[in-house]
Structure formats: structure tokens, C-alpha cells
Design an enzyme around this catalytic site. Structure first.
Site, mmCIF file in Angstrom:
data_model
loop_
_atom_site.group_PDB
_atom_site.id
_atom_site.type_symbol
_atom_site.label_atom_id
_atom_site.label_comp_id
_atom_site.label_asym_id
_atom_site.label_seq_id
_atom_site.Cartn_x
_atom_site.Cartn_y
_atom_site.Cartn_z
ATOM 1 N N ARG A 165 41.308 -85.833 23.482
ATOM 2 C CA ARG A 165 41.488 -86.021 22.036
ATOM 3 C C ARG A 165 40.556 -87.062 21.427
ATOM 4 N NH1 ARG A 165 43.845 -81.935 23.374
ATOM 5 N NH2 ARG A 165 45.983 -81.392 22.813
ATOM 6 N N SER A 241 50.936 -80.681 17.915
ATOM 7 C CA SER A 241 51.418 -81.845 18.675
ATOM 8 C C SER A 241 51.342 -83.067 17.779
ATOM 9 C CB SER A 241 50.530 -82.094 19.889
ATOM 10 O OG SER A 241 50.510 -80.960 20.695
ATOM 11 N N GLU A 335 48.919 -88.088 16.973
ATOM 12 C CA GLU A 335 47.667 -87.340 17.160
ATOM 13 C C GLU A 335 46.967 -86.973 15.835
ATOM 14 O OE1 GLU A 335 47.382 -83.909 19.987
ATOM 15 O OE2 GLU A 335 46.430 -82.939 18.271
HETATM 16 C C1 FAD Z 1 50.813 -75.155 15.358
HETATM 17 C C2 FAD Z 1 49.656 -75.984 15.815
HETATM 18 C C3 FAD Z 1 49.258 -75.955 17.140
HETATM 19 C C4 FAD Z 1 48.181 -76.734 17.586
HETATM 20 N N1 FAD Z 1 47.820 -76.662 18.907
HETATM 21 C C5 FAD Z 1 46.771 -77.402 19.358
HETATM 22 C C6 FAD Z 1 46.368 -77.325 20.741
HETATM 23 O O1 FAD Z 1 46.934 -76.588 21.538
HETATM 24 N N2 FAD Z 1 45.328 -78.106 21.129
HETATM 25 C C7 FAD Z 1 44.653 -78.928 20.268
HETATM 26 O O2 FAD Z 1 43.708 -79.590 20.713
HETATM 27 N N3 FAD Z 1 45.008 -78.997 18.958
HETATM 28 C C8 FAD Z 1 46.035 -78.261 18.488
HETATM 29 N N4 FAD Z 1 46.411 -78.342 17.166
HETATM 30 C C9 FAD Z 1 45.662 -79.236 16.260
HETATM 31 C C10 FAD Z 1 44.555 -78.499 15.464
HETATM 32 O O3 FAD Z 1 44.710 -77.115 15.570
HETATM 33 C C11 FAD Z 1 43.165 -78.896 15.943
HETATM 34 O O4 FAD Z 1 42.986 -80.298 15.876
HETATM 35 C C12 FAD Z 1 42.063 -78.220 15.122
HETATM 36 O O5 FAD Z 1 40.801 -78.490 15.680
HETATM 37 C C13 FAD Z 1 42.095 -78.642 13.658
HETATM 38 O O6 FAD Z 1 41.158 -77.878 12.951
HETATM 39 P P1 FAD Z 1 41.094 -77.970 11.383
HETATM 40 O O7 FAD Z 1 39.927 -77.180 10.910
HETATM 41 O O8 FAD Z 1 42.393 -77.615 10.794
HETATM 42 O O9 FAD Z 1 40.813 -79.543 11.203
HETATM 43 P P2 FAD Z 1 41.240 -80.528 10.027
HETATM 44 O O10 FAD Z 1 42.680 -80.869 10.143
HETATM 45 O O11 FAD Z 1 40.761 -80.010 8.720
HETATM 46 O O12 FAD Z 1 40.388 -81.801 10.437
HETATM 47 C C14 FAD Z 1 40.722 -82.523 11.596
HETATM 48 C C15 FAD Z 1 39.757 -83.716 11.745
HETATM 49 O O13 FAD Z 1 38.421 -83.227 11.889
HETATM 50 C C16 FAD Z 1 37.586 -83.694 10.816
HETATM 51 N N5 FAD Z 1 36.731 -82.560 10.456
HETATM 52 C C17 FAD Z 1 37.117 -81.353 9.971
HETATM 53 N N6 FAD Z 1 36.048 -80.558 9.816
HETATM 54 C C18 FAD Z 1 34.972 -81.296 10.190
HETATM 55 C C19 FAD Z 1 33.571 -81.030 10.240
HETATM 56 N N7 FAD Z 1 33.070 -79.859 9.881
HETATM 57 N N8 FAD Z 1 32.755 -82.009 10.686
HETATM 58 C C20 FAD Z 1 33.247 -83.209 11.074
HETATM 59 N N9 FAD Z 1 34.563 -83.526 11.021
HETATM 60 C C21 FAD Z 1 35.399 -82.565 10.599
HETATM 61 C C22 FAD Z 1 38.533 -84.101 9.718
HETATM 62 O O14 FAD Z 1 37.945 -85.067 8.864
HETATM 63 C C23 FAD Z 1 39.697 -84.632 10.514
HETATM 64 O O15 FAD Z 1 39.400 -85.933 10.947
HETATM 65 C C24 FAD Z 1 47.477 -77.567 16.678
HETATM 66 C C25 FAD Z 1 47.861 -77.587 15.328
HETATM 67 C C26 FAD Z 1 48.921 -76.807 14.887
HETATM 68 C C27 FAD Z 1 49.315 -76.829 13.429
#
Ligand code: FAD
Length: 342
Positions: A165, A241, A335
Site C-alpha cells: 500500500r 478495506s 487505508e
Molecule cells: C469495494 C472495494 C474493494 C476494494 N478492494 C481493493 C483490493 O482488493 N485491493 C486494493 O489494493 N484496493 C482495493 N480497494 C481500493 C481501491 O479500489 C483502489 O485503491 C483503487 O486503486 C482506487 O482507484 P480510484 O481510481 O478509485 O482512485 P481514487 O480513490 O480516485 O484515488 C486514490 C488515490 O490515488 C490518487 N490518484 C488517483 N488518480 C491518480 C492519477 N492519475 N495519478 C496520480 N494519483 C492519482 C488520488 O489522489 C488518491 O490519493 C477497494 C475499494 C472498494 C470500494
């Protein structure tokens, strides 16, 4: 550039809380991205990089700046040898669509990362992982807009400092510096994954007599396990998580084991306590705190059932972490990141 004004962060994030973002813009290409950063610079506004908001929590006071949503699209196979394929996916692609693209073609390396919500661009930020794989094993490089120098840069995996992470994108002096526009992966043409798999995955394969370990077959199994246990963010608000697992030195792991705490040894030898296990052992599974419920099916997931605000979430977090601390002496860490002006 099409700016939207005063948009609720609750609408941009899967936990569905948070006040208004002053400005929001969707960017599809580099000129739009540059224009967005120029706009913010001219107005001295803070900026925030956003994908699908699946790991982001809004605060009640909102955000006084510009939220920049990554909508860069496209997936391209760059090269292929007998063993490997190099693929570039743009940052605004849906992560699971990319996994589907790869597994449908038989490419291996990300199949256990099926059904993780979010964008490709956010995937490297916290080094997404599940069921024994994380993307540090398959990532080659990212293309990113450097907000300090206004230049497009390529950052190789060796410079990302990837661990559980954590990467340079979310930790240390360069956290929040690079807007990731594309990610390049190296996948295997054929799966080298063999049993035993991660516990819950192995159990599912055994119970269903599955001996086909192809990427498509493993993807199907992971999707079925996740659909059964994890909330669909389109229907049930959560940020996945909510707490991080706890990594320990060998010495501390031994001490914990002596106290009767279950320790996992990862494939790379690292010792870890599952945060979900601590929550479960503390009797918190299924309990509700200020509208936020610790999932009955997976204790690590905090579901927003009727929580209205960040203040509710903060109270829930304090009460939960205090209970775990009093019982086991470990302070759980959150997280998901919080959308704040830096
Ligand atoms: C139901 C559920 C299950 C999940 N299961 C998992 C799992 O099994 N494993 C896991 O690792 N995670 C899991 N997650 C967390 C999540 O899916 C991941 O962290 C995912 O990568 C988030 O993507 P996002 O586009 O929504 O990011 P966002 O929430 O939009 O951004 C997350 C972070 O990344 C930054 N960011 C976003 N886009 C960019 C970019 N283009 N460049 C630089 N920084 C950026 C943001 O500023 C923020 O700090 C889960 C979430 C949910 C809701």
C-alpha cells in the site's frame, strides 16, 4: 476545459461522504491536463488527482480547489515475445476492464486483481493487491505529468519504491507530485501460477473442483469470491478495506504469536497481522458505529449504511481503533486517503 462548480465530493467517491469541491474538471488528454493545472496555478488553487474515488474520503468542509478527474482512455499492446507481452493502458481506463482485456487474451499477472474498483492511473499509487498478487510484480513504468516541472516524465518501477500500500506516489516528499497518465505493464503469455493459491482462493478452487489455473479461470473464481464477500460500490457505499494490515519484524511477530495472535507469513517471508482478523477477534464484525458498519462478511470493509458525514466516520474510526488498541495493543491505520488541500 469544462469546469463544474460546487460539486459534492460524496458524488465523486464510493464512501459517499464529503462537502463540495469548489471546481471539478475531467481531463482526456495532455493539453486538457496542462490547462487544468494552469487554471489552478493562476487562481492559486490547491489541486487533487482523482480517479473513481474508490480509495478517497471526502471531508465535511469540502475542498476549496480543483479536483482533476483522469479520463485518459486507451489500451495498446506495445510489443510481444514468446514469453511476454508489454501493454500500455491509459490512466482513466477502468482497472477491471483492463484485467478483462488481459485475461481474455490469456495474459497472466493481474488475474487475481480482478474486480478491484477504480482506474488504471490510481492502481500504482497504493500498489493495489489482492489474493497474493500486487501490481509491483507486473508494472514496468508509468507516464506522468510532473506538477513541479510541468513536464511529462516516465518513471520506471525501480524508482517507485513499491511495498504494501505504499509507493513514492503516496508516501514521502513526492507524494501527490505526479499525475499518472498511463501505465505500462509486462505480463506473461502463459500463466505460471500454480497451487497452493492464497487461502480463500484455494478453498474456492477446491470446493468447485477447479484445476484449470488459466488467467480466465482464476479471474472467474476471484470475481465469484469477491461478489459474495465484498460490497459493490455502485450499490453499497464503502471505500473497500478501511484499515491496513500490520507488518511486523520477525521479533515482534514472535512476541505477538506468544500472545496468541495469528501471524501470516507472506510468500516473500514478511510477517503480517490481518487487520480484519483483529476486528473479528475484538467481536466487531457486523457492529455499527455512527452509521458505519463493519461488514459481517469481511471485517476489513467499513460500509456506509446511514453515516451522513465525515464527522460520523471520524467518531466511528476512533471508537473502533480504540477497542482494537485496548484489546491487542495495535493502533490500526486507515487505508483510504482523505481529500484535503495540501
Ligand atoms: C469495494 C472495494 C474493494 C476494494 N478492494 C481493493 C483490493 O482488493 N485491493 C486494493 O489494493 N484496493 C482495493 N480497494 C481500493 C481501491 O479500489 C483502489 O485503491 C483503487 O486503486 C482506487 O482507484 P480510484 O481510481 O478509485 O482512485 P481514487 O480513490 O480516485 O484515488 C486514490 C488515490 O490515488 C490518487 N490518484 C488517483 N488518480 C491518480 C492519477 N492519475 N495519478 C496520480 N494519483 C492519482 C488520488 O489522489 C488518491 O490519493 C477497494 C475499494 C472498494 C470500494
Amino acid at each position: 476545459m469544462k469546469l463544474s462548480e460546487n460539486i459534492p465530493i460524496s458524488n465523486l467517491t464510493t464512501m459517499r461522504i464529503g462537502g463540495n469541491a469548489r471546481y471539478v474538471v475531467e481531463v482526456h488528454n495532455l493539453p486538457e491536463l496542462k490547462e487544468a493545472y494552469d487554471f489552478a496555478k493562476n487562481k492559486s488553487l490547491p489541486t487533487w488527482m482523482m480517479g473513481d474515488g474508490a480509495n478517497t474520503i471526502g471531508r465535511d468542509e469540502g475542498f476549496p480547489g480543483l479536483v482533476i478527474i483522469n479520463c485518459f482512455k486507451g489500451i495498446e499492446i506495445l510489443s510481444q515475445t514468446a514469453d511476454e507481452v508489454v501493454i500500455r493502458a491509459m490512466g482513466g481506463e477502468n482497472w477491471d476492464d483492463f484485467v478483462a482485456f488481459a485475461t481474455e487474451r490469456g495474459y497472466s499477472g493481474i488475474e487475481t486483481l480482478s474486480s478491484i474498483p477504480g482506474t488504471v492511473g490510481a492502481a500504482p499509487v497504493q500498489n493495489i493487491g489482492a489474493y497474493g498478487q500486487d501490481i509491483s510484480h507486473v508494472i514496468e513504468s508509468v507516464s506522468a505529468y510532473d506538477t513541479q516541472t510541468d513536464e511529462l516524465v516516465v518513471i520506471g518501477k525501480e524508482d517507485m519504491n513499491m511495498s504494501y500500500r505504499s509507493t513514492i506516489f503516496n508516501t514521502g516528499k513526492d507524494a501527490g507530485r505526479y499525475f499518472i497518465t498511463a501505465v505500462t505493464f509486462v505480463l506473461e503469455n502463459e500463466s505460471s501460477l500454480q497451487p497452493p493459491f492464497y487461502n480463500s482462493l484455494q478453498k474456492y478452487l477446491d470446493e468447485h473442483n477447479i484445476t484449470d489455473y488459466s488467467p480466465a479461470s482464476i479471474r472467474t473464481a476471484v470475481m465469484a469470491i469477491r461478489a459474495e464477500k465484498l460490497p459493490d460500490p455502485a450499490v453499497i457505499p464503502s471505500a473497500g478495506s478501511f484499515f491496513k494490515n500490520i507488518y511486523l519484524s520477525y521479533e515482534d511477530a514472535e512476541k505477538a504469536e506468544e500472545k496468541g495472535i495469528k501471524i501470516h507469513t507472506k510468500s516473500d517471508g514478511q510477517k503480517m497481522i490481518s487487520a480484519g482478523y483483529l476486528l473479528e477477534q475484538a467481536g466487531l464484525k457486523g457492529q455499527i458505529f455512527h452509521g458505519f458498519r463493519i461488514s459481517e462478511k469481511a471485517a476489513l470493509i467499513l460500509i456506509n449504511e446511514s453515516g451522513k458525514s465525515y464527522a460520523d466516520l471520524a467518531k466511528a474510526r476512533t471508537e473502533i481503533t480504540d477497542i482494537v488498541y485496548e484489546k491487542f495493543g495495535y493502533k490500526l491505520e486507515q487505508e483510504p486517503v482523505e481529500l484535503i488541500a495540501k
